[in-house]
Design a protein around this motif. Structure first.
Motif, PDB file in Angstrom:
ATOM      1  N   VAL A 199       0.838  -1.197   0.000  1.00 24.89           N
ATOM      2  CA  VAL A 199       0.000   0.000   0.000  1.00 24.89           C
ATOM      3  C   VAL A 199       0.877   1.252   0.000  1.00 24.89           C
ATOM      4  O   VAL A 199       0.644   2.204  -0.755  1.00 24.89           O
ATOM      5  CB  VAL A 199      -0.949  -0.008   1.213  1.00 24.89           C
ATOM      6  N   LEU A 200       1.922   1.242   0.844  1.00 28.28           N
ATOM      7  CA  LEU A 200       2.821   2.396   0.905  1.00 28.28           C
ATOM      8  C   LEU A 200       3.471   2.647  -0.450  1.00 28.28           C
ATOM      9  O   LEU A 200       3.608   3.789  -0.899  1.00 28.28           O
ATOM     10  CB  LEU A 200       3.906   2.163   1.952  1.00 28.28           C
ATOM     11  N   TYR A 201       3.869   1.562  -1.106  1.00 26.93           N
ATOM     12  CA  TYR A 201       4.524   1.737  -2.395  1.00 26.93           C
ATOM     13  C   TYR A 201       3.551   2.269  -3.439  1.00 26.93           C
ATOM     14  O   TYR A 201       3.902   3.096  -4.277  1.00 26.93           O
ATOM     15  CB  TYR A 201       5.156   0.412  -2.865  1.00 26.93           C
ATOM     16  N   VAL A 202       2.310   1.773  -3.384  1.00 25.06           N
ATOM     17  CA  VAL A 202       1.301   2.277  -4.323  1.00 25.06           C
ATOM     18  C   VAL A 202       1.093   3.775  -4.116  1.00 25.06           C
ATOM     19  O   VAL A 202       1.019   4.551  -5.073  1.00 25.06           O
ATOM     20  CB  VAL A 202      -0.028   1.501  -4.149  1.00 25.06           C
ATOM     21  N   ILE A 203       1.064   4.182  -2.829  1.00 32.44           N
ATOM     22  CA  ILE A 203       0.924   5.615  -2.528  1.00 32.44           C
ATOM     23  C   ILE A 203       2.108   6.382  -3.113  1.00 32.44           C
ATOM     24  O   ILE A 203       1.958   7.459  -3.709  1.00 32.44           O
ATOM     25  CB  ILE A 203       0.831   5.849  -1.006  1.00 32.44           C
ATOM     26  N   GLU A 204       3.292   5.819  -2.964  1.00 38.54           N
ATOM     27  CA  GLU A 204       4.506   6.435  -3.506  1.00 38.54           C
ATOM     28  C   GLU A 204       4.375   6.650  -5.012  1.00 38.54           C
ATOM     29  O   GLU A 204       4.680   7.728  -5.541  1.00 38.54           O
ATOM     30  CB  GLU A 204       5.678   5.482  -3.203  1.00 38.54           C
ATOM     31  N   ARG A 205       3.888   5.642  -5.714  1.00 37.48           N
ATOM     32  CA  ARG A 205       3.743   5.766  -7.169  1.00 37.48           C
ATOM     33  C   ARG A 205       2.635   6.749  -7.535  1.00 37.48           C
ATOM     34  O   ARG A 205       2.723   7.434  -8.562  1.00 37.48           O
ATOM     35  CB  ARG A 205       3.449   4.398  -7.809  1.00 37.48           C
ATOM     36  N   ILE A 206       1.598   6.808  -6.711  1.00 34.25           N
ATOM     37  CA  ILE A 206       0.524   7.777  -6.970  1.00 34.25           C
ATOM     38  C   ILE A 206       1.076   9.189  -6.853  1.00 34.25           C
ATOM     39  O   ILE A 206       0.803  10.058  -7.693  1.00 34.25           O
ATOM     40  CB  ILE A 206      -0.662   7.570  -6.002  1.00 34.25           C
ATOM     41  N   ILE A 207       1.898   9.407  -5.814  1.00 33.87           N
ATOM     42  CA  ILE A 207       2.510  10.730  -5.637  1.00 33.87           C
ATOM     43  C   ILE A 207       3.353  11.067  -6.850  1.00 33.87           C
ATOM     44  O   ILE A 207       3.317  12.176  -7.385  1.00 33.87           O
ATOM     45  CB  ILE A 207       3.383  10.769  -4.370  1.00 33.87           C
ATOM     46  N   ARG A 208       4.064  10.053  -7.363  1.00 37.60           N
ATOM     47  CA  ARG A 208       4.893  10.298  -8.536  1.00 37.60           C
ATOM     48  C   ARG A 208       4.021  10.652  -9.731  1.00 37.60           C
ATOM     49  O   ARG A 208       4.371  11.519 -10.527  1.00 37.60           O
ATOM     50  CB  ARG A 208       5.706   9.040  -8.842  1.00 37.60           C
ATOM     51  N   GLU A 230      15.298  21.896  -0.169  1.00 40.51           N
ATOM     52  CA  GLU A 230      16.404  22.267   0.723  1.00 40.51           C
ATOM     53  C   GLU A 230      17.720  22.138  -0.035  1.00 40.51           C
ATOM     54  O   GLU A 230      17.752  21.663  -1.165  1.00 40.51           O
ATOM     55  CB  GLU A 230      16.431  21.323   1.927  1.00 40.51           C
ATOM     56  N   VAL A 231      18.792  22.495   0.650  1.00 39.42           N
ATOM     57  CA  VAL A 231      20.115  22.430   0.044  1.00 39.42           C
ATOM     58  C   VAL A 231      20.493  20.991  -0.294  1.00 39.42           C
ATOM     59  O   VAL A 231      20.315  20.093   0.508  1.00 39.42           O
ATOM     60  CB  VAL A 231      21.132  23.032   1.033  1.00 39.42           C
ATOM     61  N   GLY A 232      21.005  20.786  -1.500  1.00 34.25           N
ATOM     62  CA  GLY A 232      21.558  19.490  -1.853  1.00 34.25           C
ATOM     63  C   GLY A 232      20.537  18.391  -2.089  1.00 34.25           C
ATOM     64  O   GLY A 232      20.888  17.225  -2.177  1.00 34.25           O
ATOM     65  N   GLN A 233      19.279  18.741  -2.217  1.00 29.94           N
ATOM     66  CA  GLN A 233      18.299  17.687  -2.481  1.00 29.94           C
ATOM     67  C   GLN A 233      18.318  17.333  -3.959  1.00 29.94           C
ATOM     68  O   GLN A 233      18.896  18.042  -4.774  1.00 29.94           O
ATOM     69  CB  GLN A 233      16.904  18.148  -2.070  1.00 29.94           C
ATOM     70  N   TYR A 234      17.663  16.218  -4.283  1.00 32.37           N
ATOM     71  CA  TYR A 234      17.654  15.841  -5.682  1.00 32.37           C
ATOM     72  C   TYR A 234      16.222  15.628  -6.143  1.00 32.37           C
ATOM     73  O   TYR A 234      15.308  15.483  -5.332  1.00 32.37           O
ATOM     74  CB  TYR A 234      18.507  14.598  -5.936  1.00 32.37           C
ATOM     75  N   VAL A 235      16.052  15.628  -7.448  1.00 33.26           N
ATOM     76  CA  VAL A 235      14.730  15.415  -8.035  1.00 33.26           C
ATOM     77  C   VAL A 235      14.840  14.337  -9.104  1.00 33.26           C
ATOM     78  O   VAL A 235      15.929  14.015  -9.570  1.00 33.26           O
ATOM     79  CB  VAL A 235      14.164  16.699  -8.695  1.00 33.26           C
ATOM     80  N   PHE A 236      13.704  13.798  -9.469  1.00 31.58           N
ATOM     81  CA  PHE A 236      13.630  12.903 -10.611  1.00 31.58           C
ATOM     82  C   PHE A 236      12.984  13.668 -11.751  1.00 31.58           C
ATOM     83  O   PHE A 236      11.969  14.325 -11.563  1.00 31.58           O
ATOM     84  CB  PHE A 236      12.777  11.669 -10.283  1.00 31.58           C
ATOM     85  N   ILE A 237      13.594  13.573 -12.920  1.00 33.52           N
ATOM     86  CA  ILE A 237      13.065  14.294 -14.077  1.00 33.52           C
ATOM     87  C   ILE A 237      12.625  13.292 -15.133  1.00 33.52           C
ATOM     88  O   ILE A 237      13.298  12.290 -15.384  1.00 33.52           O
ATOM     89  CB  ILE A 237      14.142  15.246 -14.658  1.00 33.52           C
ATOM     90  N   MET A 238      11.488  13.581 -15.724  1.00 31.95           N
ATOM     91  CA  MET A 238      10.980  12.716 -16.783  1.00 31.95           C
ATOM     92  C   MET A 238      10.556  13.569 -17.960  1.00 31.95           C
ATOM     93  O   MET A 238      10.047  14.667 -17.778  1.00 31.95           O
ATOM     94  CB  MET A 238       9.778  11.940 -16.219  1.00 31.95           C
ATOM     95  N   GLY A 269       9.795  15.137  -6.649  1.00 32.98           N
ATOM     96  CA  GLY A 269      10.732  15.380  -5.562  1.00 32.98           C
ATOM     97  C   GLY A 269      10.322  16.615  -4.798  1.00 32.98           C
ATOM     98  O   GLY A 269       9.182  17.059  -4.936  1.00 32.98           O
ATOM     99  N   PRO A 270      11.123  17.231  -4.029  1.00 34.17           N
ATOM    100  CA  PRO A 270      12.533  16.892  -3.839  1.00 34.17           C
ATOM    101  C   PRO A 270      12.722  15.780  -2.818  1.00 34.17           C
ATOM    102  O   PRO A 270      11.869  15.554  -1.986  1.00 34.17           O
ATOM    103  CB  PRO A 270      13.110  18.200  -3.275  1.00 34.17           C
ATOM    104  N   PHE A 271      13.796  15.056  -2.949  1.00 29.00           N
ATOM    105  CA  PHE A 271      14.084  13.984  -2.010  1.00 29.00           C
ATOM    106  C   PHE A 271      15.283  14.338  -1.159  1.00 29.00           C
ATOM    107  O   PHE A 271      16.230  14.936  -1.627  1.00 29.00           O
ATOM    108  CB  PHE A 271      14.309  12.676  -2.753  1.00 29.00           C
ATOM    109  N   GLY A 272      15.167  13.928   0.093  1.00 26.44           N
ATOM    110  CA  GLY A 272      16.158  14.337   1.085  1.00 26.44           C
ATOM    111  C   GLY A 272      17.469  13.607   0.934  1.00 26.44           C
ATOM    112  O   GLY A 272      17.511  12.442   0.634  1.00 26.44           O
ATOM    113  N   THR A 273      18.544  14.271   1.161  1.00 26.99           N
ATOM    114  CA  THR A 273      19.861  13.654   1.167  1.00 26.99           C
ATOM    115  C   THR A 273      20.675  14.269   2.289  1.00 26.99           C
ATOM    116  O   THR A 273      20.231  15.189   2.957  1.00 26.99           O
ATOM    117  CB  THR A 273      20.628  13.931  -0.137  1.00 26.99           C
ATOM    118  N   ALA A 274      21.875  13.760   2.434  1.00 33.24           N
ATOM    119  CA  ALA A 274      22.689  14.144   3.589  1.00 33.24           C
ATOM    120  C   ALA A 274      23.020  15.619   3.632  1.00 33.24           C
ATOM    121  O   ALA A 274      23.287  16.153   4.691  1.00 33.24           O
ATOM    122  CB  ALA A 274      23.964  13.318   3.603  1.00 33.24           C
ATOM    123  N   SER A 275      23.053  16.304   2.487  1.00 35.26           N
ATOM    124  CA  SER A 275      23.532  17.685   2.490  1.00 35.26           C
ATOM    125  C   SER A 275      22.658  18.640   3.281  1.00 35.26           C
ATOM    126  O   SER A 275      23.085  19.731   3.601  1.00 35.26           O
ATOM    127  CB  SER A 275      23.646  18.217   1.063  1.00 35.26           C
TER     128      SER A 275
END
Lengths: 178, 573
Positions: free
Chosen positions: B281-290, B323-331, B394-400
């Motif tokens: 279910v969580l993954y389906v939600i993830e794909r819906i958000i995408r 935020e600083v140093g985050q990344y995104v997915f581009i399509m 995105g954006p997705f969190g990373t260490a930066s």
């Protein structure tokens, strides 16, 4: 109407190789299980097919272990594959994927009759399908020749430095005499 | 001692998670092995199947656990939210979230191992079930056990024990059993997923990996129905009461008369769906958000061509904040409807647009640059209505993100790995412009390792600009940057550099800070930082090649001690 993206050539033989190799491993272990079951429980046909699966599983893994050369770019070779590669390249009909697909398919047929080797041969047969597609695509296996050192063309760019870099070491304050 | 405190800061949480995971697997395996090997309701099942029953059920329990866990590290939005919620937690806990892909792979390896054990054990089980029909019963040598097996197999109707009802070929029996043919489909999907996930395939032919990995839909679909026919059967409690197993198993000839009425068996309830339903279910939600993100409109403001095959895209999306140093997915739907590619944002949060710098190095990126009109020779600009539509997730969190919480930071980027630091350095400058907010970050040591001259330009421009700003605000000591040129130089370059040795500005970059040649001496650098900043927590941030990552990780552990702790953070997708 969205335009067709430029089709980059995917070398299917590389994926076929991974599939066939993993299938060969599973077949080999299946062969061992077949022998164990045949000896301890005397299940029908497990012992002969187990031995067959073990032998051909090992042979196929030897054949598949050396990765073929990628048509574009650098091929990352498997760990210590050079001895296998030199042995395999001496054999006949290894470079043609059609032969490989057909021979593996025929070899795997007897192993389909008992359950332990069934999975391994199903996986190798999928690998055969991929190899067949690769052959239809015009691909073939060629051995990876180890790169001769150094890669750089002579002349313009220098080798990794044998002398100190063109900047003063940071600790000394000496002036560089031209 | 210094190694230990460094190790604790950097390694402990990771090893703790690993230990807990391994412990859970071992516990489940052992518990269910003994469950099926000792409980009385499976006594007759064991008569038919021997130890192969327990050996098949134990890995099944581990498979349940790992199939549940393997989906969770891929839910990037969930992880981002978790990381944000954990901002009050110590840094060392949040660092563990960086390793999500490694954990996904670990669970996958365990799934493969357990699948093999489960499959090979069930090979025995199938043949145990079918071989009952092949034992001759009327000869004088027929053992009690064979007679018992035959009696057990004869039990029909809904109370049966042996799911194989007639003499069939073993391989055929596999396909008769629901557990069998669903198992074949599941295992073959797994096999496909594994072979295409090998690093060579992922790096060279990403589409093969990406499309094949979607077989997980088939995998999970058939996994939840794998046990639906309830073919693992045990004796009912009522039957255990009126059928004395110890006595009756020795006298199968007495069945079905008292004192041995026929035993009654029932199937075990399918358990797997209970384990995997929540992550699914969580993954389906993830794909819906995408998907929702896909439909949101993105304005391409500017496309800038930089030297050495780097293209910068500046864009704007309403409601988007990073935020600083985050990344995104581009399509880009024009190129491919299914491919989303990750890129680090190079713009600071304070700017009113977001930008990415894309290096053209494969099929998708070259096609993208073509679609954006950036592959031509001249500085031609496409009108905005000709720009292809793109979607951003995105954006997705990373260490930066954590970098501002450290008083001192060492930032190392190699090659194109410098991109998250573009965002960081710009943001540091913007934050400094704001006199009200006091920055915890007081000093940044920035190292850029480059193999050759050409990669400098776009970042060099930005650094020059930043250098200027810092001098104007009197903050030139805030950022100390060091650029290293590692691959070599030719004779002509060496001569030019020597001649300009005494110039104020570096001849390659135009910066005041001079370029260094060769690789940095990390021991020296870390030692100097440790001496300059005693008793501080220093954050070490890295983005780039794995070899350098190991080196920096080692240095962080090695030079921690006497109050100074180097916390290592690695950037990865």
């Amino acid at each position: 109407m969205p335009s067709q993206p430029v089709k980059r050539s995917i070398q299917w033989g590389i994926w076929g190789n991974e599939t066939a190799l993993l299938g060969a491993y599973v077949l080999t272990i299946g062969g061992v299980i077949g022998i164990v079951g045949g000896v301890t429980q005397n299940f029908l046909f497990w012992l002969p097919i187990g031995i067959y699966g073990l032998i051909f599983g090992i042979l196929m893994s030897f054949l598949e272990y050396p990765r073929g050369k990628k048509s574009k770019g650098n091929t990352v070779t498997r760990w210590h594959q050079s001895c296998f590669s030199s042995m395999v390249s001496k054999l006949p009909v290894v470079s043609n994927y059609y032969y490989r697909a057909f021979i593996y398919f025929v070899v795997c047929l007897p192993t389909l009759i008992i359950v332990p080797t069934f999975l391994g041969s199903a996986c190798v047969m999928i690998g055969c399908g991929i190899y067949f597609g690769a052959a239809a695509h015009g691909e073939s296996w060629s051995p990876v020749v180890p790169r001769s050192q150094p890669q750089r063309t002579g002349g313009n760019v220098s080798e990794p430095p044998a002398q100190p870099p063109p900047r003063l070491p940071q600790h000394t304050g000496a002036r560089y005499a031209t | 001692m210094s190694r230990l405190s460094g190790l604790l800061a950097n390694e402990l949480p990771k090893y703790l998670v690993l230990l807990i995971w391994l412990g859970l697997n071992v516990f489940l395996f052992v518990y269910y092995y003994f469950f099926y090997d000792t409980r009385p309701e499976f006594f007759y099942t064991r008569v038919l199947l021997g130890p192969a029953l327990a050996l098949a059920r134990a890995p099944a329990a581990c498979l349940n656990l790992n199939c549940m866990l393997v989906l969770l590290p891929i839910c990037r939005n969930l992880l981002s939210r978790f990381r944000r919620a954990c901002m009050c937690c110590p840094r060392r806990v949040r660092v563990v979230l960086d390793k999500n892909i490694k954990f996904h792979r670990l669970c996958a390896y365990m799934i493969v191992l357990m699948t093999l054990i489960h499959y090979y054990a069930h090979c025995f089980n199938v043949d145990f079930f079918t071989s009952v029909y092949r034992v001759p019963l009327n000869s004088r040598n027929t053992t009690t056990i064979s007679k018992l097996r035959w009696r057990l197999t004869q039990i029909g109707g809904n109370n049966y024990l042996n799911p194989i009802r007639s003499d069939v070929w073993s391989v055929g029996a596999v396909f008769l059993l629901t557990g069998g043919w669903t198992g074949v489909i599941i295992t073959l999907s797994l096999f496909f997923m594994v072979t295409s996930s090998v690093e060579l395939i992922r790096r060279s032919y990403f589409e093969v990996f990406w499309y094949t990995h979607h077989l997980f839909v088939v995998f999970y679909g058939f996994l939840v129905v794998h046990g639906i026919s309830r073919q693992v059967r045990g004796q009912t409690p009522a039957s255990l009461q009126n059928h004395n197993v110890t006595f009756c198993s020795q006298h199968p000839d007495l069945w079905p008369n008292p004192p041995c009425p026929l035993p009654v068996f029932q199937g075990s309830e399918p358990m797997t769906w209970k384990w995997v339903i929540a992550p699914m279910v969580l993954y389906v939600i993830e794909r819906i958000i995408r998907f929702v993100r896909f439909t949101q409109h993105v304005d391409i403001l500017k496309v800038i061509k930089h030297p050495s095959r780097v293209v910068e895209i500046q864009m704007r999306k309403s409601g988007f904040f990073a935020e600083v140093g985050q990344y995104v997915f581009i399509m880009c739907p024009k190129l491919s409807n299914l491919e989303w590619h990750p890129f680090t944002l190079t713009s600071a949060p304070e700017e009113n647009y977001c930008s990415v710098h894309i290096r053209i190095v494969g099929g998708w990126t070259s096609d993208l640059s073509k679609a954006l009109g950036a592959d031509g020779e001249g500085p031609e600009v496409l009108p905005s209505w000709k720009m292809p539509r793109i979607a951003v997730d995105g954006p997705f969190g990373t260490a930066s993100e954590d970098v501002f919480t450290y008083p001192v930071a060492i930032c190392v980027g190699s090659g194109i790995g410098v991109t998250p630091f573009a965002s960081l350095l710009k943001s540091v400058w913007y934050k400094n412009l704001n006199p009200e907010k006091e920055l915890a970050l007081k000093k940044v040591y920035f190292f850029w390792i480059c193999p050759e001259v050409h990669a400098f330009e776009w970042f060099g421009d930005m650094l020059a600009h930043l250098e200027q700003q810092l001098i104007e605000t009197g903050q030139q000591n805030l950022i100390e940057y060091n650029i290293y040129l590692t691959r070599g130089w030719d004779a002509k370059q060496a001569k030019t550099i020597m001649v300009h040795e005494e110039d104020e500005r570096d001849v390659i970059t135009g910066l005041e800070q001079k370029t260094n040649y060769g690789r940095p001496n990390w021991d020296d650098i870390f030692m100097k930082v440790a001496q300059t900043h005693p008793s501080t927590h220093v954050g070490v941030f890295f983005c780039g090649v794995a070899a350098l990552s190991h080196e920096l990780h080692r240095m962080s552990n090695k030079h921690s001690g006497n109050g100074v702790v180097f916390h290592y953070n690695k950037e990865n997708f």
